[in-house]
Design a protein around this motif. Structure first.
Motif, PDB file in Angstrom:
ATOM      1  N   ARG A   1       0.855  -1.186   0.000  1.00  0.00           N
ATOM      2  CA  ARG A   1       0.000   0.000   0.000  1.00  0.00           C
ATOM      3  C   ARG A   1       0.885   1.227   0.000  1.00  0.00           C
ATOM      4  N   SER A   2       0.708   2.115  -0.948  1.00  0.00           N
ATOM      5  CA  SER A   2       1.493   3.342  -1.070  1.00  0.00           C
ATOM      6  C   SER A   2       2.992   3.065  -0.997  1.00  0.00           C
ATOM      7  N   GLY A   3       3.443   2.029  -1.679  1.00  0.00           N
ATOM      8  CA  GLY A   3       4.866   1.751  -1.785  1.00  0.00           C
ATOM      9  C   GLY A   3       5.460   0.945  -0.649  1.00  0.00           C
ATOM     10  N   ARG A   4       4.688   0.725   0.432  1.00  0.00           N
ATOM     11  CA  ARG A   4       5.221  -0.017   1.573  1.00  0.00           C
ATOM     12  C   ARG A   4       4.571  -1.390   1.696  1.00  0.00           C
ATOM     13  N   LEU A   5       5.195  -2.262   2.477  1.00  0.00           N
ATOM     14  CA  LEU A   5       4.568  -3.540   2.786  1.00  0.00           C
ATOM     15  C   LEU A   5       3.548  -3.293   3.892  1.00  0.00           C
ATOM     16  N   ALA A   6       2.277  -3.540   3.617  1.00  0.00           N
ATOM     17  CA  ALA A   6       1.249  -3.323   4.628  1.00  0.00           C
ATOM     18  C   ALA A   6       1.045  -4.601   5.433  1.00  0.00           C
TER      19      ALA A   6
ATOM     20  N   ILE B   1      -0.930 -17.458   4.741  1.00  0.00           N
ATOM     21  CA  ILE B   1      -2.304 -17.328   4.280  1.00  0.00           C
ATOM     22  C   ILE B   1      -3.281 -17.820   5.346  1.00  0.00           C
ATOM     23  N   SER B   2      -2.814 -18.759   6.186  1.00  0.00           N
ATOM     24  CA  SER B   2      -3.706 -19.308   7.204  1.00  0.00           C
ATOM     25  C   SER B   2      -4.037 -18.284   8.294  1.00  0.00           C
ATOM     26  N   ASP B   3      -3.228 -17.219   8.384  1.00  0.00           N
ATOM     27  CA  ASP B   3      -3.452 -16.233   9.443  1.00  0.00           C
ATOM     28  C   ASP B   3      -4.345 -15.076   9.017  1.00  0.00           C
ATOM     29  N   VAL B   4      -4.795 -15.072   7.756  1.00  0.00           N
ATOM     30  CA  VAL B   4      -5.582 -13.922   7.306  1.00  0.00           C
ATOM     31  C   VAL B   4      -6.903 -14.373   6.682  1.00  0.00           C
ATOM     32  N   THR B   5      -7.867 -13.456   6.690  1.00  0.00           N
ATOM     33  CA  THR B   5      -9.122 -13.704   5.980  1.00  0.00           C
ATOM     34  C   THR B   5      -9.183 -12.733   4.801  1.00  0.00           C
ATOM     35  N   LYS B   6     -10.142 -12.970   3.914  1.00  0.00           N
ATOM     36  CA  LYS B   6     -10.307 -12.103   2.755  1.00  0.00           C
ATOM     37  C   LYS B   6     -10.555 -10.658   3.191  1.00  0.00           C
ATOM     38  N   ASP B   7     -11.368 -10.515   4.229  1.00  0.00           N
ATOM     39  CA  ASP B   7     -11.676  -9.158   4.691  1.00  0.00           C
ATOM     40  C   ASP B   7     -10.434  -8.455   5.217  1.00  0.00           C
ATOM     41  N   ASP B   8      -9.571  -9.237   5.930  1.00  0.00           N
ATOM     42  CA  ASP B   8      -8.319  -8.649   6.405  1.00  0.00           C
ATOM     43  C   ASP B   8      -7.532  -8.065   5.238  1.00  0.00           C
ATOM     44  N   LEU B   9      -7.446  -8.865   4.176  1.00  0.00           N
ATOM     45  CA  LEU B   9      -6.644  -8.448   3.021  1.00  0.00           C
ATOM     46  C   LEU B   9      -7.240  -7.210   2.376  1.00  0.00           C
TER      47      LEU B   9
ATOM     48  N   ARG C   1      -9.079  -4.933   3.745  1.00  0.00           N
ATOM     49  CA  ARG C   1      -8.831  -3.766   4.591  1.00  0.00           C
ATOM     50  C   ARG C   1      -7.386  -3.308   4.479  1.00  0.00           C
ATOM     51  N   ALA C   2      -6.456  -4.266   4.428  1.00  0.00           N
ATOM     52  CA  ALA C   2      -5.042  -3.902   4.338  1.00  0.00           C
ATOM     53  C   ALA C   2      -4.743  -3.178   3.030  1.00  0.00           C
ATOM     54  N   MET C   3      -5.464  -3.547   1.971  1.00  0.00           N
ATOM     55  CA  MET C   3      -5.217  -2.927   0.669  1.00  0.00           C
ATOM     56  C   MET C   3      -5.722  -1.500   0.600  1.00  0.00           C
ATOM     57  N   VAL C   4      -6.976  -1.314   0.994  1.00  0.00           N
ATOM     58  CA  VAL C   4      -7.574   0.003   0.794  1.00  0.00           C
ATOM     59  C   VAL C   4      -7.696   0.783   2.087  1.00  0.00           C
ATOM     60  N   ASP C   5      -7.314   0.137   3.200  1.00  0.00           N
ATOM     61  CA  ASP C   5      -7.372   0.823   4.467  1.00  0.00           C
ATOM     62  C   ASP C   5      -8.790   1.301   4.755  1.00  0.00           C
ATOM     63  N   GLY C   6      -9.755   0.463   4.467  1.00  0.00           N
ATOM     64  CA  GLY C   6     -11.135   0.839   4.741  1.00  0.00           C
ATOM     65  C   GLY C   6     -11.980  -0.413   4.705  1.00  0.00           C
ATOM     66  N   ASP C   7     -13.290  -0.272   4.786  1.00  0.00           N
ATOM     67  CA  ASP C   7     -14.139  -1.459   4.811  1.00  0.00           C
ATOM     68  C   ASP C   7     -14.730  -1.774   3.445  1.00  0.00           C
ATOM     69  N   HIS C   8     -14.893  -3.032   3.222  1.00  0.00           N
ATOM     70  CA  HIS C   8     -15.465  -3.509   1.961  1.00  0.00           C
ATOM     71  C   HIS C   8     -16.981  -3.352   2.024  1.00  0.00           C
ATOM     72  N   GLN C   9     -17.516  -2.641   1.046  1.00  0.00           N
ATOM     73  CA  GLN C   9     -18.971  -2.525   1.000  1.00  0.00           C
ATOM     74  C   GLN C   9     -19.483  -3.314  -0.198  1.00  0.00           C
ATOM     75  N   PRO C  10     -20.090  -4.439   0.062  1.00  0.00           N
ATOM     76  CA  PRO C  10     -20.547  -5.253  -1.062  1.00  0.00           C
ATOM     77  C   PRO C  10     -21.660  -4.527  -1.818  1.00  0.00           C
ATOM     78  N   VAL C  11     -21.615  -4.678  -3.157  1.00  0.00           N
ATOM     79  CA  VAL C  11     -22.630  -4.018  -3.966  1.00  0.00           C
ATOM     80  C   VAL C  11     -23.964  -4.740  -3.808  1.00  0.00           C
ATOM     81  N   VAL C  12     -25.016  -3.972  -3.793  1.00  0.00           N
ATOM     82  CA  VAL C  12     -26.343  -4.558  -3.627  1.00  0.00           C
ATOM     83  C   VAL C  12     -26.919  -4.862  -4.994  1.00  0.00           C
ATOM     84  N   ARG C  13     -27.474  -6.034  -5.113  1.00  0.00           N
ATOM     85  CA  ARG C  13     -28.082  -6.411  -6.377  1.00  0.00           C
ATOM     86  C   ARG C  13     -29.326  -5.564  -6.626  1.00  0.00           C
TER      87      ARG C  13
END
Lengths: 331, 507
Positions: B226-231, B236-244, B246-258
């Motif tokens: 993230r921004s040039g650094r290792l976030a 892989i066993s220590d993380v969930t998809k949501d963790d990843l 959040r680490a990427m965008v530094d915010g929460d994932h908002q799933p799109v509503v159908r």
């Protein structure tokens, strides 16, 4: 606004100086052609101020006028990603025909010849053959046509000669009208490229024809238009030549203008791979190309090596004025 | 036992700046033998620069790089290759005018006696290429010209070329896959995943992807930039998809509503028994205003050719195209555009945009709207139009006069989309892999615009990157197999099919 977009914004503030610098670098060529010409003027002035007398300037401008007109036509064709090797031959044929019919038809004769060379240009593009090969062929055809129509004789202007000679005999600030006419054409061109949809589309197709086609740009029509413009300006260049020489022949002034025309477009920063043309810079490209022979004389180069120095100089100047921002590939 | 060996790759404090931008900022990491490491991050997070450093294309400003325990300094891509770093680039780097074998040979250092004499040893070249292709389980003839291959086959050749590297004495090769799956369909993705698992036996892998599912399935460890650094740098066993996420965008994932089911109106675009020799035959479909139709199929299914025919970019051999209920005659791109069709090609850089032209002019190229009056452009209004789209689509950097080449892929795609959304009467959006190579954020914005266009009454025909994308976005799914109609699903009406069902219909 989510956190996410804020991050993007932060990145923007970081990225902008870089983008700004890149675009400044890319626009470096905007200054280069005038600069090259100015440096050359300065050098000649230091070596031999006599060359820059009003008379000298008038000679350079008169020589530059047909070169500039041909170069503007060439730049238009280069801009859409093609090349027109036959524009000087079109011009030559136009000059001869004009000298033949001017006494009988006057002004209408001029219009007829301009219409004819425009159509010749358009026909060239109508056949969808790669332009280099095609115009190389029409170059030969048109040269022969010029020889045949003139019967290899020099045709001197007779009646109605003042209709064209005004272009050479009228001076505005030491400079003959023909040069100002060419400058006016360059200005119109610049505006057309900047401020018309057709001009923008031509640049787009020169840069990426596939994407232009998929965006609905009428590439075939625009290519025909570009060649028609090149043919038309070849005719106007013929007027300027006729005005200066007072006569036309298949081996006269106009017969050797193909390469100077291309050189002027390139020195003016036009890219041979398309999509890169600034008509205002082509003005300085034409002035430079017309001035180089004088500069070589001023340097005291012997007659035998003048072609050598001319060639080296053109390479140097094109190297200085070519934009390399498009990438590492230079065609 | 693996601990006996030095790590295959060790980076210590690698930095690389472009002007004031720290693209890679103090990155240190290790990759062990046989390890598959996922590398994720948004567009512009520094992944590409880091990979270029590993591939010898960029040189770090500072820091040290070790391969198999030896410090290395690459002066160019050839050095990296010789040291055993093979890269499958995101931007394909194959020579389309050469054969598969010649392309694979570009990376090979093996030379026969014939070749030392300066001659081309076709026997050896073709044999080695066949071996490399067999290694990854692809059935392609080494003598095929790469230009004749589909995008997906080319990707497979790239992978074969990367894994053909000779490991050398005791050294473990490092294979870098820069979003190899971004352009692959589900069936090929499965093949690739299998191949990556096989690579473990003799190589270490850095696997870049925008798809977190894949990362979770394939990788042993994941690195988030993230921004040039290792976030993040975790097993892989220590993380969930949501963790990843959040680490990427530094915010929460908002799933799109159908969105709710589409209005039932008459079709705006209809295909009746369309055929094109060698590509597809007897395909029929229709889309109504506000409807999203996904065309799904594996490599060679004919989806892309079908879309280009509908747009008038390729000729059909049989069948009818109807716009607003009327059959079209002598169909062409210009007529399609005049009828309100828009086409976003999959090959964005070469077909979708004019890279050297300013963003304003790219947008004004087809539908200048108020940016033009008759044949004349109005630069002030053009800029206003472009700025409007830049604001709506959050295009960064916010510089409408910059040439498009200076933008990242995601932002380029937003501008390409803006060019079409600026149409006065947009009726049909034809989208060929619109999210290819886009990060999560840019993808969300593009998807939002697609839905907005739908809500405004446009019909959408979409060729998605993944079946998930089709299920998430589309109202109807048309599955093609080998150029023929295979199945049709009405997601709004009946229940949604599972991914497995659709895959079964594709192959």
């Amino acid at each position: 606004m989510t956190d996410h977009s804020e991050i993007l914004m932060n990145r923007t503030t970081l990225a902008k100086p870089l983008g700004g610098r890149l675009s400044r670098l890319a626009s470096g060529h905007v200054i280069a052609p005038p600069l090259v010409f100015a440096v050359m003027l300065g050098a000649v002035w230091l070596l031999n101020p006599n060359y820059l007398s009003p008379f000298g300037i008038s000679i350079v401008a008169a020589t530059a006028a047909p070169i500039l007109l041909l170069a503007l036509g060439q730049a238009t064709v280069l801009n859409v990603g093609s090349i027109d090797l036959s524009n000087a031959a079109t011009s030559l044929l136009g000059t001869i025909l004009l000298a033949m019919i001017l006494p009988g038809y006057g002004f209408w004769g001029i219009l007829a010849i301009l219409a004819l060379v425009t159509v010749i240009g358009a026909i060239v593009a109508y056949a969808q053959v790669p332009s280099f090969a095609l115009t190389l062929g029409t170059l030969g055809v048109l040269q022969t046509a010029a020889l045949v129509t003139s019967d290899s004789q020099t045709i001197y202007l007779g009646a109605n000669r003042e209709l064209v000679s005004t272009l050479y005999t009228t001076n505005v600030g030491f400079v003959p009208l023909s040069f100002w006419l060419a400058v006016a054409v360059a200005l119109v061109f610049w505006a057309a490229l900047q401020f018309t949809r057709a001009g923008q589309s031509m640049t787009a197709m020169g840069k990426n024809e596939t994407a232009a086609i998929l965006s609905g740009v009428p590439v075939r029509g625009l290519r025909i238009a570009a060649f028609a413009v090149s043919g038309f300006l070849g005719g106007v260049a013929g007027l300027a030549i006729l005005a200066q020489a007072g006569s036309a022949s298949a081996s006269g002034i106009g017969s050797a203008l193909l390469l100077p025309g291309i050189a002027a477009a390139l020195v003016g920063g036009a890219s041979i791979s398309g999509g890169q043309t600034n008509p205002l810079n082509v003005i300085f490209g034409a002035l430079t190309v017309a001035f180089v022979p004088m500069a070589i004389q001023a340097l005291g180069v012997g007659a035998q090596s003048q072609s050598l120095v001319y060639g080296l100089f053109i390479i140097l100047v094109v190297a200085l004025t070519t934009t390399r921002s498009r990438g590492i590939v230079i065609k | 036992m693996t601990d006996m060996h030095p790590p295959v790759l060790r980076l210590s404090h690698i930095c690389r700046s472009f002007g004031p931008v720290k693209a890679v900022n103090d990155v240190s990491l290790e990759i062990r033998r046989g390890e598959v490491v996922g590398l994720i991050g948004e567009n512009g997070a520094g992944k590409s620069t880091l990979l270029k450093i590993l591939a010898g294309i960029e040189r770090p400003d500072s820091g040290e790089m070790q391969l198999n325990g030896c410090p290395v300094q690459f002066r160019g891509p050839r050095d990296a290759l010789r040291a055993g770093v093979g890269v499958v680039h995101q931007e394909q780097s194959l020579f389309t005018n050469l054969t598969i074998a010649e392309n694979i040979d570009q990376h090979s250092s093996a030379r026969s006696g014939l070749e030392r004499a300066g001659l081309q040893d076709w026997g050896r070249i073709n044999r080695e290429a066949a071996r490399a292709l067999a290694k990854i389980g692809v059935r392609l003839s080494p003598t095929t010209r790469v230009g004749d291959l589909s995008f997906i086959d080319r990707q497979m050749v790239e992978i074969a070329r990367a894994v053909c590297i000779d490991p050398g004495q005791g050294a473990t090769p490092l294979v870098i896959l820069d979003e190899p799956t971004a352009v692959l369909e589900a069936a090929e993705t499965q093949i690739l995943e299998r191949e990556i698992r096989k690579l473990r036996d003799f190589a270490s892998v850095i696997f870049v992807s925008h798809r977190l599912d894949e990362i979770m399935r394939i990788c042993d460890r994941v690195i988030v930039m993230r921004s040039g650094r290792l976030a993040t740098n975790k097993p892989i066993s220590d993380v969930t998809k949501d963790d990843l996420f959040r680490a990427m965008v530094d915010g929460d994932h908002q799933p799109v509503v159908r969105r709710s089911s589409p209005a039932t109106r008459t079709p705006v675009l209809e295909a009746r028994g369309l055929s094109r020799g060698g590509a597809f035959s007897e395909i029929s479909f229709s889309v109504r205003p506000g409807q999203i139709l996904a065309l799904v199929g594996s490599n060679g299914s004919g989806c892309e050719a079908l879309m280009r025919c509908v747009y008038g970019a390729e000729a059909v051999d049989g069948g009818q195209i109807l716009v607003d209920g009327r059959a079209v005659r002598r169909w062409s791109i210009r007529k399609a555009i005049a009828a309100g069709l828009a086409y976003v090609p999959a090959e964005r850089k070469t077909e979708g945009m004019i890279a050297g032209l300013a963003a304003t002019r790219n947008i004004a190229l087809t539908h200048p709207g108020e940016g033009a009056a008759g044949p004349f452009l109005r630069p002030g209004r053009m800029a206003r139009v472009a700025q409007g789209w830049f604001d709506r689509l959050e295009v960064r950097p916010n510089d409408i006069h910059a040439p498009l080449i200076q933008f990242s892929g995601g932002n380029q795609q937003k501008v390409v989309l803006a060019k079409w959304l600026n149409a006065p009467a947009l009726k049909v959006l034809l989208l060929d892999h619109p999210l290819r190579g886009l990060d999560v954020g840019a993808g969300a914005i593009v998807n939002r615009q697609i839905r907005a266009a739908c809500a405004a009454g446009a019909a959408v025909v979409l060729i998605p990157d993944t079946i998930e994308e089709a299920l998430e976005l589309a109202d109807d799914i048309l599955v093609l197999r080998d150029g023929r109609h295979s199945a049709c699903h009405d997601l709004a009406g009946g229940g949604a099919p599972s991914i497995q069902e659709i895959v079964a219909e594709m192959v």
